[in-house]
Structures are given as structure tokens and as C-alpha cells.
Design an enzyme around this catalytic site. Structure first.
Site, PDB file in Angstrom:
ATOM      1  N   ARG A  94      31.477  15.482  -8.666  1.00 43.88           N
ATOM      2  CA  ARG A  94      31.106  14.139  -9.095  1.00 43.88           C
ATOM      3  C   ARG A  94      31.929  13.161  -8.255  1.00 43.88           C
ATOM      4  NH1 ARG A  94      32.186  17.067 -13.960  1.00 43.88           N
ATOM      5  NH2 ARG A  94      30.317  17.363 -15.256  1.00 43.88           N
ATOM      6  N   LYS A 133      35.172  15.745 -16.437  1.00 45.26           N
ATOM      7  CA  LYS A 133      35.017  14.945 -17.643  1.00 45.26           C
ATOM      8  C   LYS A 133      35.943  15.445 -18.740  1.00 45.26           C
ATOM      9  CE  LYS A 133      30.242  13.423 -16.990  1.00 45.26           C
ATOM     10  NZ  LYS A 133      28.872  13.419 -17.555  1.00 45.26           N
ATOM     11  N   HIS A 135      25.983  11.283  -6.079  1.00 47.02           N
ATOM     12  CA  HIS A 135      25.570  12.349  -6.995  1.00 47.02           C
ATOM     13  C   HIS A 135      24.459  13.212  -6.407  1.00 47.02           C
ATOM     14  CE1 HIS A 135      26.960  13.418 -10.968  1.00 47.02           C
ATOM     15  NE2 HIS A 135      25.729  13.764 -11.332  1.00 47.02           N
ATOM     16  N   ARG A 180      25.758  16.333  -5.015  1.00 42.86           N
ATOM     17  CA  ARG A 180      26.065  17.319  -6.059  1.00 42.86           C
ATOM     18  C   ARG A 180      24.790  18.055  -6.477  1.00 42.86           C
ATOM     19  NH1 ARG A 180      29.587  18.464 -10.492  1.00 42.86           N
ATOM     20  NH2 ARG A 180      28.630  18.359 -12.558  1.00 42.86           N
ATOM     21  N   HIS A 201      29.789  22.203 -15.915  1.00 49.45           N
ATOM     22  CA  HIS A 201      28.897  21.892 -17.034  1.00 49.45           C
ATOM     23  C   HIS A 201      29.379  22.622 -18.281  1.00 49.45           C
ATOM     24  CE1 HIS A 201      25.230  20.820 -14.288  1.00 49.45           C
ATOM     25  NE2 HIS A 201      26.056  19.804 -14.463  1.00 49.45           N
ATOM     26  N   TYR A 253      18.176  22.634 -12.779  1.00 47.65           N
ATOM     27  CA  TYR A 253      17.932  22.964 -11.372  1.00 47.65           C
ATOM     28  C   TYR A 253      16.850  24.025 -11.205  1.00 47.65           C
ATOM     29  CZ  TYR A 253      21.935  20.062 -10.694  1.00 47.65           C
ATOM     30  OH  TYR A 253      22.765  18.987 -10.707  1.00 47.65           O
TER      31      TYR A 253
END
Length: 298
Positions: free
Chosen positions: A148, A172, A244, A247, A270, A279
Site C-alpha cells: 500500500r 493497517k 494502489h 499493488r 489481508h 483477484y
């Protein structure tokens, strides 16, 4: 309880208890601020503790005229989180958004770049300028490690474990993960470190920050967005892209080359495999390849 006091307490909770980034906190706060403005504009006197579900429904009905379903859904989610916090802190007994459903929206598939497009963007970096080596190293790291943009700009020298072939990434919620980094990306970072960064007037507090601006401070997320946009324009790329996008391309290209979803999930950081599964929707040819390779009646 006044709205501004409740909002400030909520932001503190998001920062300390949930460990969210400043950018995420502002996004959550913005949803509550929209509600506060609606109440002020319509002379509705109510507090965060006493506001009813009916008033919030009317607010949502009003904003629905001006924003799309995805934005509506995000605002409803943000408000549900805010009032959930008030319930958690025993300010309220109920969440007024509990029975309010968000509009149904399709899963938004991320934009991706082809390998050729990525090569063209990186090759467009002007290496005759001092920031050229930095920009090339940043783009190679974005694509090579699937970071990110917030993870990229906060990367430290002490996060580089090149002998082991990994970098430590803080994602995150301040969750850390180790991501493999290939030798070519390591080389680009080392070129930048040894030929450019060493000669910058580094400001106190940024001695360990990897990617610096010309003033010796950490690059902003906005600056990385600008760099990517300008490079895309310079090659006439007819796609709306951002950092992004690199990514998304990282994950899509891994999947195309038979990487398993669990490994991609770990590298992207994730929390849930369902986030990574997007994806599969981007590259449905992967599913065909799996059946053709592994099914007994292929």
C-alpha cells in the site's frame, strides 16, 4: 453529550484502541460530520445519545439523491461504527443503524496494469534527476512487494532484511508482516540509498526513513500519487491509475503465474481470504487453468 465531544472521543478510540491510520480515522469522522451538518442545516436538535433511527433514515434518504450506492453504503457503515462505539461505551442502549440496510452494490474490481505497461511507466522515470533513482526504487518496491502507498512511505532502513530476502512492512492497524523482496528490487533500493539518499540533508527524526523528499523528510502519500499520475501521462497511458494499481497488478500477475491465494493473502496483509479472492474475479482464466491442470477428466 455534544456531537463534537462524541466525535473527538470516537476518533481517539479509533486511534488508540483500533490502531487506525490518520487517513482512515478522517474517513470515519467525515461520515459523522455529514450527519452533523444535515442536523444543523435542518435545525434538528438532537444528541448522539437521543437521535432516533427515523432521523437517520431521513438523512440517508436525503444524501441518496446526491451520491452513488457505493458512497451511501460507506456512509451507513461509518455511522454504524460510530453508534456501535457509543453502545460499546454504554452511552446508548441501541444502535440506530442496526435495522438500516445498505444498498446492494457489486464488488468493484480493481484496475490493473499489464507487465508491459508497468515496464513502460518505470522506464519513463527520468534518471538524470536526483529523484529519479528514488522514484524508480519506489515503483519497483510497490510492484515487487505489493505494498500500500502508506506502507511504502513509512518503510524504514531498519525494515530492510536483504540478506534474508525480506522487508518488514507495517500495515493497517500497525500489524507487521514480512514480505519477500527479489534481488533486482533490492539493487534499485541500494542504488538510491548509496547514490542519492546519502547526500540528502536528512532532518532530525527521519534518519531511519527510507524514501525521503528533497528536504530530507518522509514523502507524503499525495506526492507518490502525483509521481505515478505524471509518469502515466508522460507515456500516454489511457487508464486511471494510482499507486494502489501497482499493488493490484502484483497480486493479479502472481495469480496468473499460478501462485496460490493463501500466499498472496499473506504477502498483501489481508485479514480475510475473501478480500484476496477478488483477484480471482479479475483473472478468470486462472480458474480455467486450474480445472485443465488438476481435474481428472481434463
Amino acid at each position: 453529550m455534544k456531537w463534537n465531544n462524541a466525535l473527538n472521543d470516537y476518533k481517539l478510540y479509533l486511534k488508540i484502541e483500533r490502531g487506525l491510520s490518520a487517513n482512515s480515522i478522517e474517513n470515519y469522522a467525515r461520515d459523522v460530520q455529514k450527519l452533523i451538518k444535515y442536523l444543523e442545516d435542518n435545525n434538528i436538535t438532537t444528541s448522539p445519545i437521543s437521535i432516533s433511527s427515523e432521523v437517520i433514515k431521513q438523512f440517508i434518504y436525503t444524501i441518496a439523491k446526491h451520491v452513488n450506492a457505493r458512497s451511501q453504503s460507506r456512509i451507513i457503515s461509518g455511522l454504524r461504527s460510530f453508534f456501535g462505539y457509543l453502545v460499546f461505551e454504554d452511552y446508548r442502549n441501541d444502535n440506530p443503524l442496526e435495522l438500516i440496510e445498505a444498498p446492494k452494490i457489486g464488488r468493484k474490481l480493481p484496475d490493473t496494469l499489464t507487465e508491459e505497461e508497468i515496464d513502460n511507466i518505470i522506464n519513463a522515470v527520468d534518471l538524470s534527476k536526483p529523484e529519479g533513482e528514488r522514484n524508480r526504487a519506489m515503483l519497483e518496491t510497490l510492484y515487487g512487494c505489493g505494498l500500500r502507498v502508506s506502507e511504502l512511505v513509512s518503510l524504514k532502513l531498519s525494515d530492510l532484511f536483504f540478506d534474508e530476502g525480506f522487508i518488514k512492512v507495517t500495515g493497517k492497524g500497525n500489524k507487521q508482516r514480512f514480505v519477500p523482496i527479489v534481488e533486482s528490487t533490492q539493487n534499485y533500493i541500494n542504488l538510491y540509498k548509496n547514490q542519492v539518499r546519502n547526500h540528502l540533508p536528512i532532518k532530525p527524526g527521519f534518519e531511519d526513513t527510507l524514501f525521503l523528499n528533497r528536504r530530507g523528510k518522509q514523502l507524503t502519500r499525495a506526492m507518490v500519487f502525483t509521481i505515478v499520475k505524471q509518469l502515466a501521462e508522460s507515456i500516454g497511458l489511457n487508464k486511471s491509475i494510482s499507486p494502489h494499481t501497482f499493488r493490484h497488478s502484483f497480486a493479479t500477475h502472481l495469480l496468473q503465474n499460478d501462485a496460490d491465494l493463501r500466499s498472496i493473502q499473506l504477502m498483501l496483509g489481508h485479514e480475510s481470504i475473501t478480500t484476496t479472492e477478488i483477484y480471482v474475479h479479475v483473472d478468470k482464466s486462472h480458474l480455467t487453468k486450474v480445472v485443465e491442470t488438476y481435474h481428472p477428466r481434463k
